[in-house]
Design a protein around this motif. Sequence first.
Motif, PDB file in Angstrom:
ATOM      1  N   LYS A   1     129.276  68.156 114.483  1.00 16.74           N
ATOM      2  CA  LYS A   1     128.172  68.107 115.601  1.00 16.74           C
ATOM      3  C   LYS A   1     128.767  67.262 116.830  1.00 16.74           C
ATOM      4  O   LYS A   1     128.575  67.582 117.879  1.00 16.74           O
ATOM      5  CB  LYS A   1     126.820  68.004 115.052  1.00 16.74           C
ATOM      6  CG  LYS A   1     126.279  69.159 114.313  1.00 16.74           C
ATOM      7  CD  LYS A   1     124.885  68.653 113.930  1.00 16.74           C
ATOM      8  CE  LYS A   1     124.202  69.797 113.181  1.00 16.74           C
ATOM      9  NZ  LYS A   1     122.702  69.666 112.883  1.00 16.74           N
TER      10      LYS A   1
ATOM     11  N   LYS B   1     131.062  69.279 119.341  1.00 18.96           N
ATOM     12  CA  LYS B   1     130.555  70.378 119.918  1.00 18.96           C
ATOM     13  C   LYS B   1     130.400  70.289 121.580  1.00 18.96           C
ATOM     14  O   LYS B   1     130.192  69.024 122.059  1.00 18.96           O
ATOM     15  CB  LYS B   1     129.316  70.992 119.291  1.00 18.96           C
ATOM     16  CG  LYS B   1     128.167  70.259 119.548  1.00 18.96           C
ATOM     17  CD  LYS B   1     126.774  70.557 118.869  1.00 18.96           C
ATOM     18  CE  LYS B   1     125.721  69.927 118.978  1.00 18.96           C
ATOM     19  NZ  LYS B   1     124.574  70.353 118.338  1.00 18.96           N
ATOM     20  N   ASP B   2     130.464  71.131 121.997  1.00 17.25           N
ATOM     21  CA  ASP B   2     130.251  71.389 123.661  1.00 17.25           C
ATOM     22  C   ASP B   2     128.803  71.295 123.881  1.00 17.25           C
ATOM     23  O   ASP B   2     127.793  71.362 123.065  1.00 17.25           O
ATOM     24  CB  ASP B   2     131.007  72.583 124.337  1.00 17.25           C
ATOM     25  CG  ASP B   2     130.572  73.832 123.591  1.00 17.25           C
ATOM     26  OD1 ASP B   2     129.407  74.123 123.398  1.00 17.25           O
ATOM     27  OD2 ASP B   2     131.282  74.862 123.696  1.00 17.25           O
ATOM     28  N   ASP B   3     128.267  71.550 125.368  1.00 18.02           N
ATOM     29  CA  ASP B   3     126.992  71.377 125.516  1.00 18.02           C
ATOM     30  C   ASP B   3     126.152  72.799 125.217  1.00 18.02           C
ATOM     31  O   ASP B   3     124.970  72.577 125.066  1.00 18.02           O
ATOM     32  CB  ASP B   3     126.884  71.280 127.197  1.00 18.02           C
ATOM     33  CG  ASP B   3     127.223  69.913 127.730  1.00 18.02           C
ATOM     34  OD1 ASP B   3     127.340  68.906 126.734  1.00 18.02           O
ATOM     35  OD2 ASP B   3     127.807  69.977 128.741  1.00 18.02           O
ATOM     36  N   ASN B   4     126.917  73.801 124.976  1.00 15.43           N
ATOM     37  CA  ASN B   4     126.264  75.007 124.417  1.00 15.43           C
ATOM     38  C   ASN B   4     125.963  74.904 122.883  1.00 15.43           C
ATOM     39  O   ASN B   4     125.673  75.874 122.358  1.00 15.43           O
ATOM     40  CB  ASN B   4     127.096  76.216 124.792  1.00 15.43           C
ATOM     41  CG  ASN B   4     127.133  76.263 126.439  1.00 15.43           C
ATOM     42  OD1 ASN B   4     125.843  76.074 127.011  1.00 15.43           O
ATOM     43  ND2 ASN B   4     128.050  76.542 126.800  1.00 15.43           N
ATOM     44  N   GLY B   5     126.657  73.969 122.121  1.00 16.77           N
ATOM     45  CA  GLY B   5     126.391  73.931 120.766  1.00 16.77           C
ATOM     46  C   GLY B   5     127.350  74.463 119.893  1.00 16.77           C
ATOM     47  O   GLY B   5     127.392  74.702 118.569  1.00 16.77           O
TER      48      GLY B   5
ATOM     49  N   LYS C   1     134.053  59.524 128.774  1.00 15.28           N
ATOM     50  CA  LYS C   1     133.813  60.768 128.547  1.00 15.28           C
ATOM     51  C   LYS C   1     134.247  61.430 127.429  1.00 15.28           C
ATOM     52  O   LYS C   1     135.310  60.934 126.715  1.00 15.28           O
ATOM     53  CB  LYS C   1     133.998  61.435 129.905  1.00 15.28           C
ATOM     54  CG  LYS C   1     135.637  61.580 130.039  1.00 15.28           C
ATOM     55  CD  LYS C   1     135.923  62.204 131.349  1.00 15.28           C
ATOM     56  CE  LYS C   1     137.481  62.307 131.808  1.00 15.28           C
ATOM     57  NZ  LYS C   1     137.609  63.065 133.056  1.00 15.28           N
TER      58      LYS C   1
ATOM     59  N   GLU D   1     135.916  70.214 121.826  1.00 18.54           N
ATOM     60  CA  GLU D   1     135.448  70.851 123.001  1.00 18.54           C
ATOM     61  C   GLU D   1     136.743  71.797 123.730  1.00 18.54           C
ATOM     62  O   GLU D   1     137.718  71.359 123.454  1.00 18.54           O
ATOM     63  CB  GLU D   1     134.841  70.054 124.048  1.00 18.54           C
ATOM     64  CG  GLU D   1     133.630  69.113 123.680  1.00 18.54           C
ATOM     65  CD  GLU D   1     133.232  68.465 124.743  1.00 18.54           C
ATOM     66  OE1 GLU D   1     133.177  68.866 126.063  1.00 18.54           O
ATOM     67  OE2 GLU D   1     132.334  67.532 124.682  1.00 18.54           O
TER      68      GLU D   1
END
Length: 337
Positions: free
Chosen positions: A22, A25-29, A197, A287
């Motif tokens: 987890k 993962k990207d911002d969209n899950g 980042k 990502e």
Amino acid sequence: MRNPPKDKTKSMHHTVPKFYLKGFKDDNGHITIWDRNNGTLRRKALKYASASPGYYTVLNKQKNESDMVENFYNRIESNAKPIIERMSCIFPQIPSFNSEERMAMSIYLTTQFVRTKQNRRKSQLLNDYAYKLQKIASLSNQRKPLSKEQMSFIQNPHAIGELKLPQDIFILRELKFSKEFIPIFYCRQWAIITFDKPRLITSDTPIALLSDSEQHPVGLANAPEYWFPLDDKHLLILSEPLCPYAFKPSSVINYVDIEKYYFGGPSLYDMANSLQLQNCCMEAYGEKELLEKYEGFSLPTRKPFTTSANTVLDSYYASNNLGWEPTSGHDTTELTI
């Protein structure tokens, strides 16, 4: 009334924990997967990333399938999860010596190292190699003439197939080895490199051993350093007492502060990501934006081990087309010669 515990003998068992993935993962899950064999990218649900059905299922004394090992690994993950969260927060904290947290994290690291598909497949092939090597030596030393089948075996020992042992044997071996490896992680210097980042990826073999020479492969006991991305912004480096970086033991360092020590060479996160790609068994995770630069860039399947000889027996294990998905099941395949 309490519900009976769920039977997980046939469920998807993660060789890399779901809670850990987890962190990449990207911002969209979603999590993006890079395929080592062809360099393609695809998305996959975390439930199925780095997982196989019944991977840790063993037979108990009554010869019934048991999920005791899967439950054991779940407890280790539960103990390590809050520690990893504190190590990868805004102000990371490294577990101190002689603390329960450092021991719990060391147990997590050592089990993560031994439980991967790469490690199990290598163990399976080493058993096959030792078995056939012993058979060749036995046939070569016998006095009576060899049969046609025996001569054929010596000429091509892999024509009869691959020795298959129950997965229970390898699971128990993984547990035994993990217990012995704990001090290797516990006694190293720990340092966390933080990035501004998301810059890091991980893989199905996330603990990468750093070698100081391409001519001298390293193992767990003699690796100068171990690199383990905690999430996409935090890199854990376990090094020797003489640390090659300009920071003290058990340190948290902002990457911006140490960039000047690399003198125009590859960035630290590029080095970490390259290690993950080179070290992975079949897949790397992260990502999409971080993995796009590697799209279309494929690597040969990792060789399980190398030998000094160049025979039919050795070339089978050194093949670049070698499949790494471990064999599964509780049965033994007998090889008759």
